[in-house]
Enzyme design. Structure first.
Site, PDB file in Angstrom:
ATOM      1  N   GLU A   1       9.838  15.210  16.303  1.00 43.59           N
ATOM      2  CA  GLU A   1      10.220  15.088  14.901  1.00 43.59           C
ATOM      3  C   GLU A   1       9.480  16.175  14.106  1.00 43.59           C
ATOM      4  O   GLU A   1       8.256  16.274  14.174  1.00 43.59           O
ATOM      5  CB  GLU A   1       9.842  13.700  14.378  1.00 43.59           C
ATOM      6  CG  GLU A   1      10.259  13.497  12.934  1.00 43.59           C
ATOM      7  CD  GLU A   1      10.123  12.044  12.468  1.00 43.59           C
ATOM      8  OE1 GLU A   1       9.022  11.482  12.606  1.00 43.59           O
ATOM      9  OE2 GLU A   1      11.117  11.489  11.964  1.00 43.59           O
ATOM     10  N   ILE A   2      10.218  16.973  13.346  1.00 46.03           N
ATOM     11  CA  ILE A   2       9.587  18.062  12.587  1.00 46.03           C
ATOM     12  C   ILE A   2       9.268  17.609  11.172  1.00 46.03           C
ATOM     13  O   ILE A   2       8.229  17.905  10.628  1.00 46.03           O
ATOM     14  CB  ILE A   2      10.497  19.317  12.573  1.00 46.03           C
ATOM     15  CG1 ILE A   2      10.753  19.795  14.011  1.00 46.03           C
ATOM     16  CG2 ILE A   2       9.868  20.428  11.722  1.00 46.03           C
ATOM     17  CD1 ILE A   2      11.709  20.959  14.131  1.00 46.03           C
TER      18      ILE A   2
ATOM     19  N   LYS B   1       0.853  -1.192   0.000  1.00 45.89           N
ATOM     20  CA  LYS B   1       0.000   0.000   0.000  1.00 45.89           C
ATOM     21  C   LYS B   1       0.886   1.238   0.000  1.00 45.89           C
ATOM     22  O   LYS B   1       1.562   1.526   0.981  1.00 45.89           O
ATOM     23  CB  LYS B   1      -0.913   0.058   1.230  1.00 45.89           C
ATOM     24  CG  LYS B   1      -1.969   1.166   1.053  1.00 45.89           C
ATOM     25  CD  LYS B   1      -2.618   1.603   2.332  1.00 45.89           C
ATOM     26  CE  LYS B   1      -1.854   2.643   3.085  1.00 45.89           C
ATOM     27  NZ  LYS B   1      -1.652   3.932   2.386  1.00 45.89           N
TER      28      LYS B   1
HETATM   29  P1  NAI Z   1       1.775   7.889   8.686  1.00 49.51           P
HETATM   30  O1  NAI Z   1       2.571   7.018   9.576  1.00 49.51           O
HETATM   31  O2  NAI Z   1       0.362   8.197   9.062  1.00 49.51           O
HETATM   32  O3  NAI Z   1       1.752   7.287   7.189  1.00 49.51           O
HETATM   33  C1  NAI Z   1       2.668   6.351   6.657  1.00 49.51           C
HETATM   34  C2  NAI Z   1       1.911   5.237   5.953  1.00 49.51           C
HETATM   35  O4  NAI Z   1       1.080   4.585   6.894  1.00 49.51           O
HETATM   36  C3  NAI Z   1       0.967   5.709   4.833  1.00 49.51           C
HETATM   37  O5  NAI Z   1       0.948   4.748   3.807  1.00 49.51           O
HETATM   38  C4  NAI Z   1      -0.375   5.743   5.530  1.00 49.51           C
HETATM   39  O6  NAI Z   1      -1.479   5.611   4.652  1.00 49.51           O
HETATM   40  C5  NAI Z   1      -0.269   4.542   6.444  1.00 49.51           C
HETATM   41  N1  NAI Z   1      -1.159   4.574   7.604  1.00 49.51           N
HETATM   42  C6  NAI Z   1      -1.659   5.644   8.261  1.00 49.51           C
HETATM   43  N2  NAI Z   1      -2.471   5.255   9.260  1.00 49.51           N
HETATM   44  C7  NAI Z   1      -2.490   3.905   9.242  1.00 49.51           C
HETATM   45  C8  NAI Z   1      -3.154   2.916  10.013  1.00 49.51           C
HETATM   46  N3  NAI Z   1      -3.964   3.248  11.012  1.00 49.51           N
HETATM   47  N4  NAI Z   1      -2.940   1.618   9.718  1.00 49.51           N
HETATM   48  C9  NAI Z   1      -2.131   1.247   8.716  1.00 49.51           C
HETATM   49  N5  NAI Z   1      -1.488   2.153   7.941  1.00 49.51           N
HETATM   50  C10 NAI Z   1      -1.657   3.462   8.199  1.00 49.51           C
HETATM   51  O7  NAI Z   1       2.588   9.229   8.516  1.00 49.51           O
HETATM   52  P2  NAI Z   1       2.032  10.646   7.973  1.00 49.51           P
HETATM   53  O8  NAI Z   1       0.705  10.927   8.606  1.00 49.51           O
HETATM   54  O9  NAI Z   1       2.125  10.652   6.510  1.00 49.51           O
HETATM   55  O10 NAI Z   1       3.113  11.640   8.563  1.00 49.51           O
HETATM   56  C11 NAI Z   1       3.075  12.010   9.951  1.00 49.51           C
HETATM   57  C12 NAI Z   1       4.464  12.082  10.515  1.00 49.51           C
HETATM   58  O11 NAI Z   1       5.036  10.789  10.529  1.00 49.51           O
HETATM   59  C13 NAI Z   1       5.454  12.915   9.719  1.00 49.51           C
HETATM   60  O12 NAI Z   1       5.347  14.273   9.996  1.00 49.51           O
HETATM   61  C14 NAI Z   1       6.742  12.333  10.190  1.00 49.51           C
HETATM   62  O13 NAI Z   1       7.076  12.882  11.435  1.00 49.51           O
HETATM   63  C15 NAI Z   1       6.436  10.863  10.364  1.00 49.51           C
HETATM   64  N6  NAI Z   1       6.820  10.070   9.159  1.00 49.51           N
HETATM   65  C16 NAI Z   1       7.954   9.323   9.209  1.00 49.51           C
HETATM   66  C17 NAI Z   1       8.376   8.648   8.094  1.00 49.51           C
HETATM   67  C18 NAI Z   1       9.626   7.844   8.087  1.00 49.51           C
HETATM   68  O14 NAI Z   1      10.275   7.735   7.058  1.00 49.51           O
HETATM   69  N7  NAI Z   1       9.987   7.206   9.182  1.00 49.51           N
HETATM   70  C19 NAI Z   1       7.657   8.701   6.823  1.00 49.51           C
HETATM   71  C20 NAI Z   1       6.424   9.458   6.893  1.00 49.51           C
HETATM   72  C21 NAI Z   1       6.059  10.119   8.032  1.00 49.51           C
END
Ligand code: NAI
Ligand code: MG
Length: 487
Positions: free
Chosen positions: A389-390, A182
């Site tokens: 985390e920003i 996904k």
């Molecule tokens: P997120 O963790 O919500 O999204 C990442 C993935 O998880 C996306 O594919 C999303 O659709 C999916 N997802 C979201 N809620 C889910 C759930 N309940 N069950 C299963 N999958 C789910 O991150 P988001 O909202 O895009 O960004 C928020 C913060 O997260 C960012 O500001 C950053 O701090 C952090 N982040 C960290 C990343 C990394 O590389 N470690 C990548 C993206 C975000």
């Protein structure tokens, strides 16, 4: 180029080597963050679509299936073919990635090179996954046989859409798993394009399935699915915890998590200040700061602190913010409105809590989600900008005196993804590398990420490792077979 002139070839769900509409018929819009205009409508997957994808992946994983019987070398060759096709379609893929994500086009090209290297690295592993013979006492002959864990669900974020796909597909396919990916709702287009390339490469039906959709619906359906054997996730720590809970509640599927970070980059005053400032700039501003291992807490030793701050502010101000398709652009837009508001909010909190703004500190126009590279000095450990985390182009500069102090402060966080140290003193570098809680430690450089080297987090930055040989183990079950000699 106006978005209306762009023709997106693949915007449907990919199951069993076919593009299909969602069961509900729903679609969602994916935007270009540089101008907030629609690029395409994309089929919106949900539980029903995940069910279909898992069914396809399960059938493809059957012991007598084509995929399970083609042999390990052939699996590696399919991965190599996919890597070659990605290379052939590089310009299209890089354009699509920059449109959907906002990252500078040159950076998309670099991501694609790294993705190709990752797929090729794991292609080589496909027929080198060995078990062991074990010298148990007579009358047993015992050996281990690593087997693919089964059907894997893979949930990836929007910051490196192609690269995260490669990190997930390489080890999964090399080890013989089948998968349901996904992509993030912000950036579904390149995964779908690569799905089409995987069909062209010759992967059998059902081995690779891609279901675009939202996290709480399609993502959650993956993490709670009773017939998925493992989920691999990259994203926020908050969602990582949800995924672990859902995995435990459903069928104890295996879980690997790559989560957030607040990584320190520690600069000692024996290091050249200009070089340090340039390494620190790249550590924090790469990909607009939307990088899990970004070196956001820049600890600078007091002897060079003033000079460093001056240089860091100058370097940040010089970075050109603008259209990702112009070659001088170093900083494109943030990915979406949520990140934009979060980052601008964190910048305000830094100003309010008394950090000194040295550069940037504001948005750029209203056409897209652009934020100026921002530098704060006089940052203290208790400020929100030093703790949270920003995930944006915001550098925090903190002053320190001694190695012991900076080790303690580096580790004073719930995260532990990466850390960097710049010093000519080998003893200091070794002491820091030993003591810092981080999955990757970079000495006299930053972000030396390489497909050959394991990557992952201590503490709440994650669970398990990706890349390297360790990245394969998360896709394998070890089976021990013991044969009794009857005579
Ligand atoms: P997120 O963790 O919500 O999204 C990442 C993935 O998880 C996306 O594919 C999303 O659709 C999916 N997802 C979201 N809620 C889910 C759930 N309940 N069950 C299963 N999958 C789910 O991150 P988001 O909202 O895009 O960004 C928020 C913060 O997260 C960012 O500001 C950053 O701090 C952090 N982040 C960290 C990343 C990394 O590389 N470690 C990548 C993206 C975000
Ligand atoms: Mg989220």
């Amino acid at each position: 180029m106006a978005n209306s002139e762009i023709k997106v070839l693949y915007n449907q769900i990919f199951i069993n080597n076919k593009f299909i509409n969602s069961v509900s018929g729903n679609t969602f819009i994916t935007l270009n963050p540089a101008n907030k205009q629609k690029i395409a409508d994309v089929a919106e997957g949900d539980k029903a679509d995940v069910d279909l994808a898992v069914k396809a992946a399960r059938a493809a994983f059957k012991i007598e299936s084509e995929w399970r019987t083609i042999g390990a070398t052939a699996r590696g060759q399919l991965l190599l073919k996919l890597a070659d096709l990605i290379n052939d379609h590089k310009i299209t893929l890089a354009s699509l990635e920059s449109l959907d994500n906002g990252k500078p086009y040159e950076d998309s090209l670099l991501d694609i090179d790294a993705s190709i290297s990752t797929l090729k690295y794991y292609a080589g592993f496909a027929d080198k996954i060995h078990g062991k013979t074990i010298p148990t006492n007579e009358p047993y002959f015992s050996f281990t046989k690593p087997q693919p864990v089964g059907v894997v669900g893979q949930i990836i974020p929007w910051n490196y859409p192609i690269l995260m796909l490669a990190w997930k597909w390489g080890p999964a396919l090399a080890s013989g798993c089948t998968l349901v990916l996904k992509p993030a709702e912000q950036t579904p287009l390149t995964s779908l394009y690569i799905a089409a390339l995987s069909k062209e490469a010759g992967f059998p039906d059902g081995v690779i399935n891609v279901v675009p959709g939202y996290g709480p619906t399609a993502g959650a359906a993956i993490s709670r699915h009773p017939d998925i054997n493992k989920v691999a996730f990259t994203g926020s720590t908050e969602v990582g915890k949800l995924i672990m809970q859902e995995a435990a509640r459903s069928n104890m599927k295996r879980v690997t998590l790559e989560l957030g970070g607040k990584s320190p980059l520690v600069i000692f005053d024996d290091f050249d200040v200009d070089e340090a400032a340039s390494i620190a700039r790249d550590a924090v501003f790469a990909n607009m700061g939307q990088c899990c291992c970004a070196g956001t807490r820049t600890f600078v030793q007091e002897g060079i602190y003033e000079k460093f701050v001056e240089k860091a502010a100058k370097l940040a101000s010089e970075m050109k913010v603008g259209n990702p398709f112009e070659s001088e652009t170093k900083v494109g837009p943030l990915v979406d409105e949520e990140q934009y508001n979060k980052v601008l909010g964190m910048i305000e909190s830094g100003k309010k809590e008394g950090a000194k703004l040295e550069a940037g500190g504001s948005k750029v126009g209203d056409v897209g989600y652009f934020v100026r590279p921002t530098v704060f000095s006089n940052v203290t450990d208790d400020m929100r900008i030093a703790k949270e985390e920003i995930f944006g182009p915001v550098q925090q500069i903190l002053k320190f005196k001694t190695i012991d102090e900076v080790i303690e402060r580096s580790n004073n966080t719930e995260y532990g993804l990466a850390a960097g140290i710049l010093t000519k003193n080998i003893d200091i570098a070794l002491k820091f590398s030993e003591s810092v809680d981080a999955g990757s430690v970079w000495v006299n450089c930053y972000e030396a990420v390489n497909p050959l080297c394991p990557f992952g987090g201590f503490k709440q930055s994650g669970l398990g490792r990706e890349l390297g040989e360790d990245g394969l183990t998360g896709y394998l079950e070890i089976k021990t077979v013991s044969i009794k000699k009857l005579n």
